[in-house]
Structure formats: C-alpha cells, structure tokens
Design a protein around this motif. Structure first.
Motif, PDB file in Angstrom:
ATOM      1  N   VAL A  96      -1.350  -6.965  -4.748  1.00 37.70           N
ATOM      2  CA  VAL A  96      -1.076  -8.190  -3.975  1.00 37.70           C
ATOM      3  C   VAL A  96      -2.353  -9.031  -3.970  1.00 37.70           C
ATOM      4  O   VAL A  96      -3.422  -8.552  -3.586  1.00 37.70           O
TER       5      VAL A  96
ATOM      6  N   ASN B 174      -8.545  13.225   0.515  1.00 41.12           N
ATOM      7  CA  ASN B 174      -8.930  13.776   1.824  1.00 41.12           C
ATOM      8  C   ASN B 174      -9.043  15.288   1.802  1.00 41.12           C
ATOM      9  O   ASN B 174      -8.910  15.909   0.750  1.00 41.12           O
TER      10      ASN B 174
ATOM     11  N   VAL C 256       0.516   6.457   4.755  1.00 40.50           N
ATOM     12  CA  VAL C 256       0.962   5.681   5.925  1.00 40.50           C
ATOM     13  C   VAL C 256       2.030   4.654   5.518  1.00 40.50           C
ATOM     14  O   VAL C 256       3.082   4.545   6.162  1.00 40.50           O
TER      15      VAL C 256
ATOM     16  N   THR D  35      -2.079  13.479   8.737  1.00 33.19           N
ATOM     17  CA  THR D  35      -1.302  14.446   9.536  1.00 33.19           C
ATOM     18  C   THR D  35      -0.234  13.720  10.355  1.00 33.19           C
ATOM     19  O   THR D  35       0.905  14.168  10.444  1.00 33.19           O
TER      20      THR D  35
ATOM     21  N   GLU E 121       2.086  -1.076  -4.740  1.00 38.12           N
ATOM     22  CA  GLU E 121       0.837  -0.326  -4.867  1.00 38.12           C
ATOM     23  C   GLU E 121       0.059  -0.865  -6.058  1.00 38.12           C
ATOM     24  O   GLU E 121       0.601  -0.977  -7.150  1.00 38.12           O
ATOM     25  N   LYS E 122      -1.214  -1.175  -5.838  1.00 41.57           N
ATOM     26  CA  LYS E 122      -1.995  -1.786  -6.928  1.00 41.57           C
ATOM     27  C   LYS E 122      -2.376  -0.786  -8.015  1.00 41.57           C
ATOM     28  O   LYS E 122      -2.580  -1.154  -9.149  1.00 41.57           O
TER      29      LYS E 122
ATOM     30  N   ALA F  26      -6.427   3.214  10.401  1.00 38.55           N
ATOM     31  CA  ALA F  26      -5.644   4.464  10.303  1.00 38.55           C
ATOM     32  C   ALA F  26      -6.515   5.552   9.688  1.00 38.55           C
ATOM     33  O   ALA F  26      -6.234   6.057   8.613  1.00 38.55           O
TER      34      ALA F  26
ATOM     35  N   VAL G  31      -6.186  18.690   5.466  1.00 39.83           N
ATOM     36  CA  VAL G  31      -6.017  19.492   6.688  1.00 39.83           C
ATOM     37  C   VAL G  31      -4.895  18.898   7.549  1.00 39.83           C
ATOM     38  O   VAL G  31      -4.851  17.692   7.779  1.00 39.83           O
TER      39      VAL G  31
ATOM     40  N   GLY H  77       0.812  -1.213   0.000  1.00 43.60           N
ATOM     41  CA  GLY H  77       0.000   0.000   0.000  1.00 43.60           C
ATOM     42  C   GLY H  77       0.844   1.261   0.000  1.00 43.60           C
ATOM     43  O   GLY H  77       1.645   1.474   0.918  1.00 43.60           O
TER      44      GLY H  77
ATOM     45  N   GLN I 142      -7.517   6.950  -0.008  1.00 43.19           N
ATOM     46  CA  GLN I 142      -7.804   7.931   1.056  1.00 43.19           C
ATOM     47  C   GLN I 142      -6.849   9.136   1.034  1.00 43.19           C
ATOM     48  O   GLN I 142      -7.277  10.280   1.162  1.00 43.19           O
ATOM     49  N   THR I 143      -5.569   8.854   0.824  1.00 45.96           N
ATOM     50  CA  THR I 143      -4.583   9.939   0.889  1.00 45.96           C
ATOM     51  C   THR I 143      -4.845  11.009  -0.165  1.00 45.96           C
ATOM     52  O   THR I 143      -4.664  12.198   0.088  1.00 45.96           O
TER      53      THR I 143
END
Ligand SMILES: Cc1cc2nc3c(=O)[nH]c(=O)nc-3n(C[C@H](O)[C@H](O)[C@H](O)COP(=O)(O)OP(=O)(O)OC[C@H]3O[C@@H](n4cnc5c(N)ncnc54)[C@H](O)[C@@H]3O)c2cc1C
Length: 408
Positions: free
Chosen positions: A179, A51, A17, A387, A38-39, A381, A54, A13, A47-48
């Motif tokens: 994966v 978002n 994170v 942040t 990373e797929k 997470a 902030v 991933g 998500q990253t």
C-alpha cells in the motif's frame, strides 16, 4: 452507500494481528468480502515470523489493561485453534528466576500480579524446585508458570490466511501488494498499491512496523511514532541444548517493557537465548549494520525518540555493548545458567519490535487501537500480541461491527 466497491473491508498487513482480525470478522459476518494486503511475497514476514514463539501466560501485564484482558483469553483460543488445525504446539511451562536478592521484591510483585490476572497454576518455588525443573539453572527463588507454551506463529498466520479465503469466496489474501497511499472518500477509500488501486468501504491498518505511516496516509494525528528495536538471539549448540528443558526467564527490569534475555526451547527442538533490545537503524533490518536513511530520519527527527534516549540512555548503552560483544551477552546468560561457556552459543536469528513512542519519550506499553471515520488503526501491538491475536481479532471485530455497522 450506493458506491460499488471491490471489498467491504481492506486489511493492511498480513502479520498475525491483521490475519486474526480478518478471520474473526469473516467468521462473524460471513456475507462480507475482505482483502488482506501484504507487501511481502509471503505472510508473517516481519514481527510474526521473527518472534520467540512463546505462548505467553499473561501474568506480567497490568490488571485491567488491554494486554491483560486479551492475553489469557487469546492464549486459550490459540491453543484450541492449534489443536483444531493440527498446528504443533506444546504447553511446556516456564520459570521466572531471581538470581539476586534485590530482584525478590519485583518477583513477588509479578506473582501477585499473576494472581490478580487469574493465571492458572502459578506457584512460588525455591532453589531446589528450580533445579527439579531446570537442573542447570542457578536461581535463588522463582515462579513456576505451567500454562506457558511454544508454537510457530508463522504456521498460525498461514492457517488463518487459508481460512479467510475458504470462509468466503469473495475474500482474498493478496501478497506482494504494497500500500503506497490512501485516497479517502465519504463512503469508501481508494487503496493505491504497487499493483494498482482497489476500493474498500472500510480500512483496518495492521501494518506493524509501518502502522504509523499507514495512519498518516489516512490523515490520522497519532501522537506517537514507531521506533524500531532490534533483538538479537544466540542459539545453544550441541550438548548445551540439554541445559534447557523448557523456558527460563529473568526478573524483568521494571523500567523497560521488554522481558529480558531468556532461554526458549522452540517447537523445532532448538534452544534460543535472547533477545537484547537495541535501537534499529532500519525498521525491517535484521542485520547489525542494516541502515535505512528514511527510517533513521523518521526516528531521529522525532522529539519523542530523543526524550526516550535521554530517559533510557544507561540501559540503551548496556544493550548496545551486549549487541557487539559475545562475552557480555554470555555474562548476561550465565546469570541464569552459570555453567554456560562461549562454545555453547552461536549467533542465531534477529527480530525487530515495533515500539510505539509517545511525544514525551514514553514507551507506550499497552495495545493501542484507534478508530477514525471509516478506519481502524492498530498503532501498538507489541508482545504478547501474537499470543493474544485471536482475542485482539475479537476486539477489532466488535469495533468494526459497532462503528462500521456491519451486518451478518
Ligand atoms: C523479537 C521479538 C520477539 C517476540 N516474541 C513474542 C513471543 O514470544 N510471543 C508473543 O506473543 N509475541 C512476541 N512478540 C510480539 C509479536 O511477534 C508481535 O506483537 C506480533 O507479531 C505483531 O503482529 P502484527 O501483525 O501486528 O505485525 P507484523 O507481524 O509485523 O505484521 C505487519 C505486516 O504488515 C505488512 N505491511 C507493512 N506495511 C505495509 C504496506 N504498506 N502494505 C502492505 N503490507 C504492509 C508487513 O510486511 C507485515 O507483514 C515478539 C516480537 C519480536 C519482534
């Protein structure tokens, strides 16, 4: 330990994170090789990259929790990292605003929590001071949080990806590598991907919306499942953008882990309002009608999801109504900016949150990171993990150093 492997560590991933964890491990152990798989074709695709951007202060989180411990630390490191690598960011501050008397007790609780978490510079403000910061905001009391900021987390992720490969010639960030299964052996794991297999001595699962599935592939009894929640945003149009100078947040509903519909001035100058939070019929589905049979089956055949629905049905229904009614969404926004009109907002982006739900239907609030044998699994997470990412990376490096007995 004699077994030859392709990489010492395989991180699954490439969200912020996974990348921050690989970066921190590499920084502390320059001699080891890491593959980040990373797929998707690009980094930060879920998500990253969806978002609010902030940089959270850390004032909401329960003192002593993993969120509280890593958010303020991660924020400071993130700002230093952005400065060092010329990533645009701004510490613009934010206000949290009560609009009804019944919210005042919760506002006070948040303020006391912020003091306990030692969030610098926070102060209580009244209606006049609210309007000094945000002239169009209609609040009766608020908290000013000067250390909150904004950044583009996709840029952070890309810089981390670059640095991982620069730090060690043996390390690679491999996109388009999905994966599909894990084959565990005593001293290594064979990681099977759509592009063939590779071996790693240790595995770190940072697969976000898919983290429970990767954990299952590794035989982990997780006692939770990821239930996806989509958040839709609107965007302020034309001159209405001037109605928001920085960031305006409501007092959050204490029963729910999300922060409520807020206004965010983004680093590119646009102003987003949202997100709501509705059950998503697809883990990585960003349209209102996106659907995946597998994702639905997984969520709806899990007792925890139904227990959660039963507990949260009132809140959930209201959120659904708002998802399909601009009028209701606007009404929610007008609590913070009463003069906002329907023409002032247009549909914007959407994001899907990976929310870990326990078997009793409880929404797992804190970060959840587990070790099993030669693997570390990041199982929850949610915000503010972007942040806090560099501090989470430090924590995972500590775990890896101790349990995997990594040498420098
Ligand atoms: C709507 C929304 C608003 C938010 N706002 C904020 C905010 O303002 N500030 C903040 O700090 N946090 C915010 N968050 C939270 C934050 O974005 C997340 O906590 C953080 O991005 C999580 O990062 P991650 O790396 O764990 O997950 P992700 O970014 O989802 O990364 C996981 C990666 O794993 C990959 N992957 C999955 N399965 C596989 C597989 N089988 N093989 C290979 N790769 C795989 C995925 O493609 C993905 O790229 C928000 C989240 C959402 C959804």
């Amino acid at each position: 330990m004699g077994q030859q492997v392709d990489f010492d560590i395989v991180v699954i991933g490439a969200g912020v994170v996974g990348l921050a964890s690989a970066y921190k491990i590499q920084l502390h152990h320059p001699g080891i090789s890491i593959a980040v798989l990373e797929k998707e074709e690009q980094l930060a695709a879920h998500q990253t990259g969806h978002n609010s951007g902030v940089i959270h202060s850390g004032l909401y989180y329960k003192p002593g929790s993993n969120k509280a411990k890593t958010c303020a630390k991660g924020r400071k490191e993130l700002v230093a990292f952005a400065r060092e690598h010329n990533i645009p960011y701004e510490i613009c501050g934010k206000i949290i605003v009560a609009t009804r008397a019944k919210e005042l007790a919760k506002l006070e609780e948040i303020f006391q929590n912020g003091l306990e978490n030692e969030i610098e510079g926070i102060e209580k403000i009244g209606p006049d001071e609210i309007n000094e910061v945000e002239p169009f905001c209609g609040g009766i009391a608020g908290i000013k949080v000067p250390c909150t900021g904004i950044i583009d987390f996709t840029k952070v992720a890309k810089k981390l990806g670059e640095l991982i490969e620069v730090q060690s010639s043996g390390s690679k960030v491999l996109t388009s590598h999905r994966v599909t299964s894990l084959d565990r052996h005593d001293f290594y794991t064979k990681v099977i991907t759509n592009q063939g297999a590779l071996t790693g001595r240790y595995i770190i699962n940072c697969a976000g919306l898919q983290c429970d599935r990767i954990a299952e592939m590794d035989g982990v009894e997780t006692k939770m499942k990821i239930v996806p929640f989509r958040g839709d945003y609107y965007e302020l149009t034309g001159q209405a953008r001037d109605k928001v100078k920085t960031l305006i947040y409501p007092v959050p509903d204490p029963a729910f882990p999300f922060l409520g519909v807020h206004f965010t001035r983004k680093i590119d100058g646009s102003v987003e309002c949202g997100p709501n939070a509705v059950f998503s019929f697809k883990r990585e589905g960003y349209g209102k009608t996106d659907f995946s049979f597998r994702d639905c089956w997984d969520a709806l055949s899990y007792k925890g999801t139904w227990k959660m629905f039963l507990k949260q049905w009132k809140y959930g229904l209201a959120e659904y109504e708002r998802a399909f009614s601009k009028k209701l969404f606007l009404r929610q926004l007008q609590r913070l900016i009463p003069s906002l009109q329907a023409d002032d907002i247009k549909p914007g982006n959407a994001g899907v949150r990976a929310q870990a739900v326990g078997r009793r239907g409880e929404l797992i609030d804190d970060f959840l990171i587990k070790r099993r044998g030669n693997a570390i699994h990041v199982l929850n997470a949610p915000s503010p993990a972007a942040t806090a990412s560099l501090a989470i990376g430090d924590y995972i490096n500590q775990m890896a150093t101790e349990y995997f007995k990594l040498k420098d």
